[in-house]
Scaffold this active site. Structure first.
Site, PDB file in Angstrom:
ATOM      1  N   GLU A  60      11.108  39.408  63.463  1.00  0.00           N
ATOM      2  CA  GLU A  60       9.887  39.126  62.721  1.00  0.00           C
ATOM      3  C   GLU A  60       9.152  40.423  62.391  1.00  0.00           C
ATOM      4  OE1 GLU A  60       9.218  36.304  61.537  1.00  0.00           O
ATOM      5  OE2 GLU A  60      10.578  35.023  62.684  1.00  0.00           O
TER       6      GLU A  60
ATOM      7  N   ARG B 152      -4.161  23.593  62.712  1.00  0.00           N
ATOM      8  CA  ARG B 152      -4.315  22.471  63.621  1.00  0.00           C
ATOM      9  C   ARG B 152      -2.928  22.081  64.077  1.00  0.00           C
ATOM     10  NH1 ARG B 152      -9.011  21.222  65.787  1.00  0.00           N
ATOM     11  NH2 ARG B 152      -8.536  19.008  65.749  1.00  0.00           N
TER      12      ARG B 152
ATOM     13  N   CYS C 127       4.826  31.105  68.819  1.00  0.00           N
ATOM     14  CA  CYS C 127       5.596  32.326  68.554  1.00  0.00           C
ATOM     15  C   CYS C 127       4.745  33.341  67.796  1.00  0.00           C
ATOM     16  CB  CYS C 127       6.860  31.991  67.756  1.00  0.00           C
ATOM     17  SG  CYS C 127       8.070  31.005  68.674  1.00  0.00           S
TER      18      CYS C 127
ATOM     19  N   HIS D  90      13.362  35.536  66.468  1.00  0.00           N
ATOM     20  CA  HIS D  90      13.633  34.099  66.503  1.00  0.00           C
ATOM     21  C   HIS D  90      15.133  33.845  66.518  1.00  0.00           C
ATOM     22  CE1 HIS D  90       9.489  32.612  65.117  1.00  0.00           C
ATOM     23  NE2 HIS D  90       9.827  31.844  66.146  1.00  0.00           N
TER      24      HIS D  90
END
Length: 213
Positions: free
Chosen positions: A78, A88, A141, A165
């Site tokens: 990443e 949310r 993550c 990942h």
């Protein structure tokens, strides 16, 4: 280098987490690097607190977090963690959605200071499908990657930090038609190659790994 490698416990309805299973299989030394393994909870704030406690207990040159990205075909380093302020999302127990914790005094985003292109290419060089990712999602993550950047800026300026990942492993997709997976030993092979590519010189390779979509 002394490297802390973290991995999340299983979350949601999954009984296993390929990130954790792969990290368990990593050797204690990779090239010239000494590896410390740390399991962390897939929970906002708690995950970062566990990492921070470990970083305070010993001196590390780098911290690399490993997480699951179900649905991806490749192992993906990443590039950036973002300061999500309006997500949310449900917690790992399936309870009601909760607000992601943000750093009010943090930057909008923190870029990994690991040589992410070099790590990606190192995995491809050993035959492991890999690509550079520009989105760590908006779940724990991303939360961990962002806060590793925050900790780097505020408390551990010497440390390299990053996130990778990994896909599902085959047993996770038995009841998930058309969902990609990767053999656990292939994931381990990729992570070993990526870690071996780390060095105190974190200058990245000048290679084009961008995508058009």
């Amino acid at each position: 280098m002394k490297i802390l490698v973290t991995a999340f416990d299983p979350f949601g309805k999954e009984q296993t987490n390929p990130a954790l299973e792969a990290v368990k299989l990593l050797p204690e030394t990779i090239g010239d690097h000494t590896i410390t393994k740390l399991e962390i909870p897939t929970v906002f704030k708690e995950s970062v607190a566990v990492i921070e406690q470990q970083l305070k207990s010993e001196t590390y040159d780098a911290v690399l977090a490993i997480g699951q990205a179900g649905g991806r075909f490749e192992i993906t380093p990443e590039r950036v963690g973002i300061n999500v302020d309006d997500a949310r999302i449900a917690d790992n127990q399936g309870n009601q959605p909760i607000d992601e914790v943000i750093q009010e005094d943090g930057a909008p985003a923190y870029f990994s200071n690991m040589p992410v292109k070099r790590l990606t290419q190192a995995m491809k060089d050993v035959g492991v499908p890999a690509s550079l990712s520009n989105s760590a999602g908006t779940f724990v993550c991303n939360h961990v990657l962002y806060n590793l950047g925050y900790l780097h800026v505020t408390a551990f300026p010497h440390i390299q930090f990053g996130f990778i990942h990994v896909p599902f492993i085959p047993e996770q997709v038995t009841n998930k038609p058309n969902t990609p997976s990767m053999a656990l030993d292939t994931i381990v092979k990729g992570l070993k190659a990526a870690i071996a590519a780390l060095s105190t010189d974190n200058h990245d390779d000048a290679i084009a790994l961008g995508e058009t979509h």
